[in-house]
Write an enzyme that holds these catalytic residues in place. Structure first.
Site, mmCIF file in Angstrom:
data_model
loop_
_atom_site.group_PDB
_atom_site.id
_atom_site.type_symbol
_atom_site.label_atom_id
_atom_site.label_comp_id
_atom_site.label_asym_id
_atom_site.label_seq_id
_atom_site.Cartn_x
_atom_site.Cartn_y
_atom_site.Cartn_z
ATOM 1 N N GLU A 1 97.026 -43.322 -31.503
ATOM 2 C CA GLU A 1 97.833 -44.322 -32.201
ATOM 3 C C GLU A 1 99.311 -44.024 -31.978
ATOM 4 O OE1 GLU A 1 95.552 -46.191 -35.648
ATOM 5 O OE2 GLU A 1 96.278 -44.279 -36.397
ATOM 6 N N LYS B 1 94.010 -48.580 -45.736
ATOM 7 C CA LYS B 1 95.166 -47.897 -46.336
ATOM 8 C C LYS B 1 95.180 -48.119 -47.865
ATOM 9 C CE LYS B 1 97.606 -48.556 -42.025
ATOM 10 N NZ LYS B 1 98.870 -48.513 -41.310
ATOM 11 N N GLU C 1 100.780 -41.598 -40.789
ATOM 12 C CA GLU C 1 101.441 -41.726 -42.098
ATOM 13 C C GLU C 1 101.300 -40.442 -42.908
ATOM 14 O OE1 GLU C 1 99.489 -45.395 -43.190
ATOM 15 O OE2 GLU C 1 100.600 -46.407 -41.605
ATOM 16 N N GLY D 1 96.345 -53.417 -40.379
ATOM 17 C CA GLY D 1 96.571 -54.729 -40.988
ATOM 18 C C GLY D 1 95.473 -55.749 -40.714
ATOM 19 N N GLY E 1 101.780 -50.844 -37.368
ATOM 20 C CA GLY E 1 102.348 -51.732 -38.382
ATOM 21 C C GLY E 1 103.636 -52.403 -37.952
ATOM 22 N N HIS F 1 96.231 -39.058 -39.724
ATOM 23 C CA HIS F 1 96.898 -40.346 -39.500
ATOM 24 C C HIS F 1 98.409 -40.101 -39.514
ATOM 25 C CE1 HIS F 1 98.379 -44.396 -40.103
ATOM 26 N NE2 HIS F 1 97.213 -44.820 -39.642
ATOM 27 N N SER G 1 98.877 -52.030 -34.120
ATOM 28 C CA SER G 1 99.032 -53.482 -34.003
ATOM 29 C C SER G 1 97.970 -54.129 -33.115
ATOM 30 C CB SER G 1 100.449 -53.835 -33.523
ATOM 31 O OG SER G 1 101.406 -53.373 -34.464
ATOM 32 N N ASN H 1 91.101 -49.489 -41.167
ATOM 33 C CA ASN H 1 91.785 -48.576 -42.087
ATOM 34 C C ASN H 1 92.511 -49.442 -43.106
ATOM 35 O OD1 ASN H 1 93.325 -46.689 -43.405
ATOM 36 N ND2 ASN H 1 94.699 -46.269 -41.665
HETATM 37 C C1 PEP Z 1 96.728 -47.761 -38.482
HETATM 38 O O1 PEP Z 1 97.387 -47.571 -39.490
HETATM 39 O O2 PEP Z 1 95.842 -46.947 -38.163
HETATM 40 C C2 PEP Z 1 97.021 -48.936 -37.680
HETATM 41 C C3 PEP Z 1 96.594 -48.966 -36.451
HETATM 42 O O3 PEP Z 1 97.759 -49.938 -38.306
HETATM 43 P P1 PEP Z 1 98.103 -51.396 -37.705
HETATM 44 O O4 PEP Z 1 96.865 -51.904 -37.013
HETATM 45 O O5 PEP Z 1 98.479 -52.204 -38.868
HETATM 46 O O6 PEP Z 1 99.216 -51.193 -36.718
#
Ligand code: PEP
Length: 251
Positions: free
Chosen positions: A167, A11, A97, A235, A173, A95, A213, A9
């Site tokens: 998630e 983003k 966010e 990320g 993040g 998601h 993460s 992803n």
């Molecule tokens: C995400 O935004 O779906 C995600 C898992 O981000 P990160 O891996 O950066 O925690």
């Protein structure tokens, strides 16, 4: 269908030039050594058609969001029909966010899921609890409700096109990953919840991804658990080396 999936992803990151370089690097890495899992990337929407034109047979494209209506006066939005017409196969739905920043409710998300399935785009349905809900022991209740309210109006046939991504919001993040025990426990709960609604066969073939993460150092441990079918990676999906290592973490 292979239950194992790794999806990036991106983003709201990368310039168009950087996005093309990353996509091309991934494509050549995966043509050199095929992945044992399905590989999906979700770039910003404005890059979807350009990346589709690069035609990688080893990488499927996902959108990060869509509108619930097929067309109309929705300035700035993109419909599932538009995604399908560009060859986009998947779309993230819900998601955290978007749930947090745009107040997307389970009811709204259920309509996005319907719009996607009507256009034959596969939803990647995101769910997960915030830290307070985990601390108060409500995480199973929260995730169970997100899944039931967003997805359980679907027929079994329709549901078989959905990927679920667990998630935990406190892990996204933040650098704080759920332990593989915590991930396995929730994934097993999700699979059991799906089995109770749609039966063992559908539950057994549903891909349930972990996100939060997940990186090159912890992916193997997470993916080794029986109900963790792969990852939704934020990320660490922005660097070809890291993302490739995560893909290769699938045995
Ligand atoms: C995400 O935004 O779906 C995600 C898992 O981000 P990160 O891996 O950066 O925690």
């Amino acid at each position: 269908m292979n239950r194992k999936v790794v999806s990036g992803n991106w983003k709201m990151n990368l310039t168009w030039s950087e996005a093309q370089t990353l996509f091309k690097d991934l494509t050549s890495e995966l043509s050199r050594q095929k992945a044992t899992c399905r590989v999906i990337v979700a770039p910003p929407a404005c890059y979807l058609s350009g990346l589709a034109a690069l035609k990688s047979s080893d990488i499927s494209l996902s959108a990060q969001n869509c509108h619930q209506e097929p067309k109309g006066a929705y300035t700035g939005d993109i419909s599932a029909i538009m995604l399908a017409s560009m060859g986009v196969e998947y779309c993230l739905v819900g998601h955290s966010e978007r749930r947090q920043n745009y107040g997307e409710s389970n009811e709204l998300l259920s309509r996005k899921v319907n719009a996607l399935l009507a256009s034959k785009v596969n939803p990647i349905y995101c769910c997960g609890e915030v830290l307070e809900q985990r601390k108060s022991g409500d995480h199973f209740k929260v995730v169970g409700a997100q899944i039931a309210q967003g997805l359980f109006h679907l027929s079994a046939d329709e549901f078989s096109n959905v990927i679920v991504a667990y998630e935990p919001v406190w892990a996204i993040g933040t650098g704080e990953t759920a332990s593989s025990d915590q991930a396995q426990e929730m994934h097993a709960f999700i699979r059991k919840t799906v089995a109770e609604k749609y039966g063992e066969e559908i539950a057994h073939s549903t891909s349930i991804l972990y996100g939060g993460s997940c990186n090159a150092a912890n992916a193997q441990e997470l993916f080794s658990r029986p109900d963790v079918d792969g990852g939704l990676i934020g990320g660490a999906s922005l660097k070809c080396d890291d993302f490739t290592k995560i893909i290769r973490s699938h045995g």
